[in-house]
Design a protein around this motif. Structure first.
Motif, PDB file in Angstrom:
ATOM      1  N   LYS A   2       0.840  -1.188   0.000  1.00 21.41           N
ATOM      2  CA  LYS A   2       0.000   0.000   0.000  1.00 21.41           C
ATOM      3  C   LYS A   2       0.886   1.254   0.000  1.00 21.41           C
ATOM      4  CE  LYS A   2      -3.632  -0.098   2.550  1.00 21.41           C
ATOM      5  NZ  LYS A   2      -4.543  -0.083   3.726  1.00 21.41           N
ATOM      6  N   PRO A   3       0.624   2.208  -0.882  1.00 23.83           N
ATOM      7  CA  PRO A   3       1.452   3.421  -0.897  1.00 23.83           C
ATOM      8  C   PRO A   3       1.178   4.312   0.301  1.00 23.83           C
ATOM      9  CG  PRO A   3      -0.370   3.636  -2.433  1.00 23.83           C
ATOM     10  CD  PRO A   3      -0.403   2.213  -1.937  1.00 23.83           C
ATOM     11  N   THR A   4       2.139   5.158   0.613  1.00 24.27           N
ATOM     12  CA  THR A   4       1.936   6.236   1.571  1.00 24.27           C
ATOM     13  C   THR A   4       1.442   7.440   0.785  1.00 24.27           C
ATOM     14  OG1 THR A   4       3.746   5.413   2.938  1.00 24.27           O
ATOM     15  CG2 THR A   4       3.023   7.668   3.321  1.00 24.27           C
ATOM     16  N   PHE A   5       0.334   8.034   1.221  1.00 34.60           N
ATOM     17  CA  PHE A   5      -0.275   9.121   0.453  1.00 34.60           C
ATOM     18  C   PHE A   5       0.250  10.480   0.892  1.00 34.60           C
ATOM     19  CE2 PHE A   5      -3.491   5.751   0.009  1.00 34.60           C
ATOM     20  CZ  PHE A   5      -3.538   5.707  -1.384  1.00 34.60           C
ATOM     21  N   TYR A   6       0.441  11.347  -0.104  1.00 30.49           N
ATOM     22  CA  TYR A   6       0.873  12.722   0.130  1.00 30.49           C
ATOM     23  C   TYR A   6      -0.256  13.663  -0.284  1.00 30.49           C
ATOM     24  CZ  TYR A   6       5.288  10.167  -0.402  1.00 30.49           C
ATOM     25  OH  TYR A   6       6.300   9.247  -0.316  1.00 30.49           O
ATOM     26  N   ALA A   7      -0.709  14.483   0.650  1.00 30.08           N
ATOM     27  CA  ALA A   7      -1.754  15.471   0.382  1.00 30.08           C
ATOM     28  C   ALA A   7      -1.124  16.862   0.396  1.00 30.08           C
ATOM     29  CB  ALA A   7      -2.847  15.373   1.435  1.00 30.08           C
ATOM     30  N   ILE A   8      -1.389  17.638  -0.644  1.00 29.01           N
ATOM     31  CA  ILE A   8      -0.704  18.919  -0.814  1.00 29.01           C
ATOM     32  C   ILE A   8      -1.724  20.030  -1.044  1.00 29.01           C
ATOM     33  CG2 ILE A   8       1.055  20.169  -2.124  1.00 29.01           C
ATOM     34  CD1 ILE A   8       2.237  17.497  -2.943  1.00 29.01           C
ATOM     35  N   SER A   9      -1.592  21.100  -0.285  1.00 30.48           N
ATOM     36  CA  SER A   9      -2.488  22.250  -0.431  1.00 30.48           C
ATOM     37  C   SER A   9      -2.065  23.111  -1.617  1.00 30.48           C
ATOM     38  CB  SER A   9      -2.469  23.089   0.849  1.00 30.48           C
ATOM     39  OG  SER A   9      -1.218  23.758   0.980  1.00 30.48           O
ATOM     40  N   GLN A  10      -2.950  24.007  -2.043  1.00 33.85           N
ATOM     41  CA  GLN A  10      -2.610  24.896  -3.151  1.00 33.85           C
ATOM     42  C   GLN A  10      -1.430  25.795  -2.794  1.00 33.85           C
ATOM     43  OE1 GLN A  10      -4.174  25.090  -6.434  1.00 33.85           O
ATOM     44  NE2 GLN A  10      -2.128  25.994  -6.586  1.00 33.85           N
ATOM     45  N   LYS A  11      -1.435  26.308  -1.588  1.00 28.92           N
ATOM     46  CA  LYS A  11      -0.329  27.167  -1.152  1.00 28.92           C
ATOM     47  C   LYS A  11       0.994  26.404  -1.230  1.00 28.92           C
ATOM     48  CE  LYS A  11       1.434  29.624   2.928  1.00 28.92           C
ATOM     49  NZ  LYS A  11       1.175  29.933   4.355  1.00 28.92           N
ATOM     50  N   ASP A  12       0.974  25.156  -0.801  1.00 23.39           N
ATOM     51  CA  ASP A  12       2.200  24.362  -0.823  1.00 23.39           C
ATOM     52  C   ASP A  12       2.607  24.010  -2.249  1.00 23.39           C
ATOM     53  OD1 ASP A  12       2.546  24.445   1.890  1.00 23.39           O
ATOM     54  OD2 ASP A  12       1.606  22.502   2.276  1.00 23.39           O
ATOM     55  N   TRP A  13       1.630  23.727  -3.123  1.00 30.95           N
ATOM     56  CA  TRP A  13       1.970  23.384  -4.504  1.00 30.95           C
ATOM     57  C   TRP A  13       2.588  24.592  -5.217  1.00 30.95           C
ATOM     58  CZ3 TRP A  13       3.267  19.100  -6.326  1.00 30.95           C
ATOM     59  CH2 TRP A  13       3.252  18.808  -7.693  1.00 30.95           C
ATOM     60  N   ASP A  14       2.114  25.792  -4.895  1.00 35.82           N
ATOM     61  CA  ASP A  14       2.729  27.006  -5.443  1.00 35.82           C
ATOM     62  C   ASP A  14       4.166  27.156  -4.928  1.00 35.82           C
ATOM     63  OD1 ASP A  14       0.334  27.552  -6.729  1.00 35.82           O
ATOM     64  OD2 ASP A  14      -0.344  28.997  -5.224  1.00 35.82           O
ATOM     65  N   HIS A  15       4.358  26.827  -3.667  1.00 28.37           N
ATOM     66  CA  HIS A  15       5.699  26.866  -3.072  1.00 28.37           C
ATOM     67  C   HIS A  15       6.614  25.852  -3.748  1.00 28.37           C
ATOM     68  CE1 HIS A  15       8.896  26.684  -0.093  1.00 28.37           C
ATOM     69  NE2 HIS A  15       8.573  25.446   0.240  1.00 28.37           N
ATOM     70  N   VAL A  16       6.100  24.651  -4.017  1.00 31.40           N
ATOM     71  CA  VAL A  16       6.884  23.630  -4.717  1.00 31.40           C
ATOM     72  C   VAL A  16       7.331  24.140  -6.079  1.00 31.40           C
ATOM     73  CG1 VAL A  16       6.750  21.344  -5.802  1.00 31.40           C
ATOM     74  CG2 VAL A  16       5.849  21.685  -3.492  1.00 31.40           C
ATOM     75  N   ALA A  17       6.418  24.767  -6.814  1.00 32.79           N
ATOM     76  CA  ALA A  17       6.749  25.286  -8.144  1.00 32.79           C
ATOM     77  C   ALA A  17       7.882  26.301  -8.069  1.00 32.79           C
ATOM     78  CB  ALA A  17       5.510  25.922  -8.775  1.00 32.79           C
ATOM     79  N   GLU A  18       7.825  27.198  -7.101  1.00 34.13           N
ATOM     80  CA  GLU A  18       8.853  28.235  -6.970  1.00 34.13           C
ATOM     81  C   GLU A  18      10.212  27.631  -6.627  1.00 34.13           C
ATOM     82  OE1 GLU A  18      10.773  31.948  -6.650  1.00 34.13           O
ATOM     83  OE2 GLU A  18       8.835  31.418  -7.553  1.00 34.13           O
ATOM     84  N   VAL A  19      10.238  26.716  -5.668  1.00 35.88           N
ATOM     85  CA  VAL A  19      11.511  26.113  -5.253  1.00 35.88           C
ATOM     86  C   VAL A  19      12.094  25.257  -6.378  1.00 35.88           C
ATOM     87  CG1 VAL A  19      12.616  24.546  -3.622  1.00 35.88           C
ATOM     88  CG2 VAL A  19      10.946  26.218  -2.801  1.00 35.88           C
ATOM     89  N   HIS A  20      11.253  24.489  -7.049  1.00 30.71           N
ATOM     90  CA  HIS A  20      11.756  23.649  -8.135  1.00 30.71           C
ATOM     91  C   HIS A  20      12.289  24.495  -9.284  1.00 30.71           C
ATOM     92  CE1 HIS A  20       9.752  19.543  -7.089  1.00 30.71           C
ATOM     93  NE2 HIS A  20      10.279  20.142  -6.034  1.00 30.71           N
ATOM     94  N   ALA A  21      11.622  25.592  -9.578  1.00 35.21           N
ATOM     95  CA  ALA A  21      12.123  26.482 -10.630  1.00 35.21           C
ATOM     96  C   ALA A  21      13.489  27.048 -10.246  1.00 35.21           C
ATOM     97  CB  ALA A  21      11.120  27.612 -10.875  1.00 35.21           C
ATOM     98  N   MET A  22      13.645  27.460  -8.996  1.00 37.16           N
ATOM     99  CA  MET A  22      14.916  28.008  -8.530  1.00 37.16           C
ATOM    100  C   MET A  22      16.038  26.971  -8.650  1.00 37.16           C
ATOM    101  SD  MET A  22      15.873  29.683  -4.803  1.00 37.16           S
ATOM    102  CE  MET A  22      15.287  28.252  -3.883  1.00 37.16           C
ATOM    103  N   CYS A  23      15.750  25.746  -8.248  1.00 37.71           N
ATOM    104  CA  CYS A  23      16.787  24.712  -8.268  1.00 37.71           C
ATOM    105  C   CYS A  23      17.105  24.263  -9.691  1.00 37.71           C
ATOM    106  CB  CYS A  23      16.358  23.541  -7.399  1.00 37.71           C
ATOM    107  SG  CYS A  23      16.159  23.975  -5.643  1.00 37.71           S
ATOM    108  N   PHE A  24      16.096  24.139 -10.548  1.00 33.65           N
ATOM    109  CA  PHE A  24      16.341  23.785 -11.944  1.00 33.65           C
ATOM    110  C   PHE A  24      17.117  24.886 -12.660  1.00 33.65           C
ATOM    111  CE2 PHE A  24      12.479  20.704 -12.441  1.00 33.65           C
ATOM    112  CZ  PHE A  24      13.197  19.714 -11.813  1.00 33.65           C
ATOM    113  N   TRP A  25      16.833  26.137 -12.303  1.00 33.49           N
ATOM    114  CA  TRP A  25      17.597  27.254 -12.883  1.00 33.49           C
ATOM    115  C   TRP A  25      19.059  27.140 -12.470  1.00 33.49           C
ATOM    116  CZ3 TRP A  25      15.582  31.252 -15.986  1.00 33.49           C
ATOM    117  CH2 TRP A  25      16.490  32.265 -16.316  1.00 33.49           C
ATOM    118  N   ALA A  26      19.295  26.835 -11.196  1.00 35.97           N
ATOM    119  CA  ALA A  26      20.669  26.669 -10.720  1.00 35.97           C
ATOM    120  C   ALA A  26      21.373  25.548 -11.490  1.00 35.97           C
ATOM    121  CB  ALA A  26      20.683  26.364  -9.225  1.00 35.97           C
ATOM    122  N   ALA A  27      20.634  24.470 -11.808  1.00 38.26           N
ATOM    123  CA  ALA A  27      21.221  23.340 -12.529  1.00 38.26           C
ATOM    124  C   ALA A  27      21.531  23.686 -13.977  1.00 38.26           C
ATOM    125  CB  ALA A  27      20.275  22.145 -12.475  1.00 38.26           C
ATOM    126  N   GLY A  28      20.829  24.688 -14.518  1.00 39.85           N
ATOM    127  CA  GLY A  28      21.159  25.123 -15.878  1.00 39.85           C
ATOM    128  C   GLY A  28      20.021  25.176 -16.871  1.00 39.85           C
TER     129      GLY A  28
END
Length: 448
Positions: free
Chosen positions: A105-131
């Motif tokens: 059985k998987p472990t479920f992850y529940a994510i709020s809209q505020k958190d999903w927006d935060h994920v997008a910002e952090v991932h963009a920053m890190c991907f930009w750093a990667a190139g």
């Protein structure tokens, strides 16, 4: 001409100033989880600790107990479906993801809209750093299912402004045809699937070192931080290779990510605070550049926040400056082991990633291998099955090949014995004998 940083002020902040900011975020999170989330209140009450007991970052490490994956599974069993650590007074949950569910059985992850927006910002920053840049076309060859790595990659690429091609994994012949047809410039996949794509492309007769790709970001499993694996991918595709990722529980999971200098993963610790602690005691910090277990803390997540999550990953950390100008610490060797995956063979500790590293350093080995463990009498018996690289032996006359492969077998056995202290029987297999993974590779078959 693109800017060098996604958020220059944040990424180049003096370390002392960032440490104060991190401490304030930790204090805020501790009060939030203690007063609003029963899981943490019960955990801290049992440990005899209160949020106000944390005055320094050292207090946080030495006083706050860790959360382990088994605790999350137990919580979700008792409090369906998201456990009693979901969070209170949240913005609505907008996404449900989950672990790969290898235990059933998987472990479920529940994510709020505020958190999903935060994920997008952090991932963009890190991907930009990667190139990655807005001019790139990103080939997302990851499994679009429960696996949050795929969806997190997609939202980060979209936030950054690059073009996303979310083809998913599998149908490798078609993948490659479309990669060349569209001229995709960045690949995001697991290291295992990237190597499978490379092998398939060569069988198609493609000049892989001159593909449209210019770089790759590799997620989901250790591998891209292993020098021999990084070299096999980089030279095979003719690309720059970036190692990235923490764990799915810690989404935004890109907060360990290499910059364009490729000197190990930066730790974006103002989004996810990262500690290296004793392998035997998670409340004991270790000195800089000492190998230990990685413990992660969400500093801004409100839905299912992880506070001192024991990842099971092994690494070491340095504060040595990086030429990129970012002032985050680094994991100079990436994540090079899974403490939870450690094998005990005749009393010796052996990591599958270490076996992979040694095999790839033996000229003539292919990228696919597996470890088979059995009991013979009362003793452990260890076998490594590894395919040979047909390109390496391409010009060897057929009648000489058996002798060459016998030499390969002996060289691999000696290499593994010297590196691990364990005698492995080595079986050299024909190319394409072992099953290929379209996501994370299964390397260990323990029949003991």
């Amino acid at each position: 001409m693109y800017k060098r940083y996604w958020d220059e002020e944040r990424e180049t902040m003096p370390r002392e100033k960032r440490a104060k900011l991190i401490l304030e975020k930790i204090k805020k999170q501790l009060h939030y989880v203690y007063h609003e989330i029963p899981f943490y209140r019960d955990l801290y009450d049992r440990a005899g600790v209160k949020p106000d007991d944390v005055v320094t970052l050292e207090d946080f490490t030495t006083k706050i107990p860790v959360v382990k994956k088994s605790m999350l599974r137990e919580s979700q069993e008792q409090h369906h479906p998201f456990g009693n650590y979901l969070g209170a007074n949240l913005s609505p949950i907008v996404r449900i993801h989950g672990s790969s569910g290898t235990t059933g059985k998987p472990t479920f992850y529940a994510i709020s809209q505020k958190d999903w927006d935060h994920v997008a910002e952090v991932h963009a920053m890190c991907f930009w750093a990667a190139g990655i840049r807005p001019s790139d076309r990103v080939h997302l060859a990851t499994h679009f299912s429960l696996f949050i790595g795929s969806w997190g990659s997609l939202i980060g690429v979209e936030k950054l402004g690059a073009t996303a091609f979310p083809i998913g994994s599998g149908e490798t012949d078609r993948q490659l045809n479309l990669l060349w047809h569209l001229g995709n410039t960045v690949l995001i996949s697991t290291p295992s699937y990237c190597l499978h794509m490379l092998e398939t492309a060569r069988h198609q007769g493609r000049d892989t070192a001159n593909s449209p790709l210019r770089m790759g970001i590799f997620i989901g499993e250790p591998g891209a931080g292993i020098p021999a694996t990084k070299r096999a991918i980089g030279e095979g595709w003719g690309i720059s290779v970036a190692d990235c990722a923490t764990t799915s529980e810690m989404t935004p999971w890109t907060t360990n990510c290499e910059c364009e200098e490729r000197t190990g993963m930066h730790v974006f610790n103002d989004a996810v605070y990262t500690e290296v602690v004793s392998k035997d005691n998670p409340n004991e910090p270790v000195p800089e550049m000492t190998s230990g277990g990685l413990v992660y803390t969400h500093l801004e997540r409100e839905s299912q926040p992880m506070i001192r999550f024991w990842s099971g990953d092994e690494s070491r950390m340095t504060n040595e400056p990086c030429a990129c100008g970012r002032t985050y610490p680094r994991l100079p060797d990436g994540v090079y082991g899974r403490l939870d995956d450690m094998l005990i063979i005749r009393g010796a500790n052996v990591y599958p990633s270490a076996v992979q590293k040694e095999l790839l350093e033996v000229p003539g080995t292919g990228v696919e291998f597996r470890i088979v463990l059995e009991k013979k009498g009362h003793l452990d018996h260890a076998t490594v099955q590894v395919e040979y690289n047909p390109v390496y032996y391409n010009n060897i006359p057929a009648h000489e090949l058996p002798q060459q492969l016998d030499a390969l077998q002996k060289a691999a056995a000696v290499k593994l014995k010297n590196a691990t202290g364990v005698r492995f029987d080595v079986e050299v297999l024909q190319p394409e004998t072992l099953e290929r993974a379209i996501s994370k590779a299964k390397r260990v078959f323990d029949h003991r």
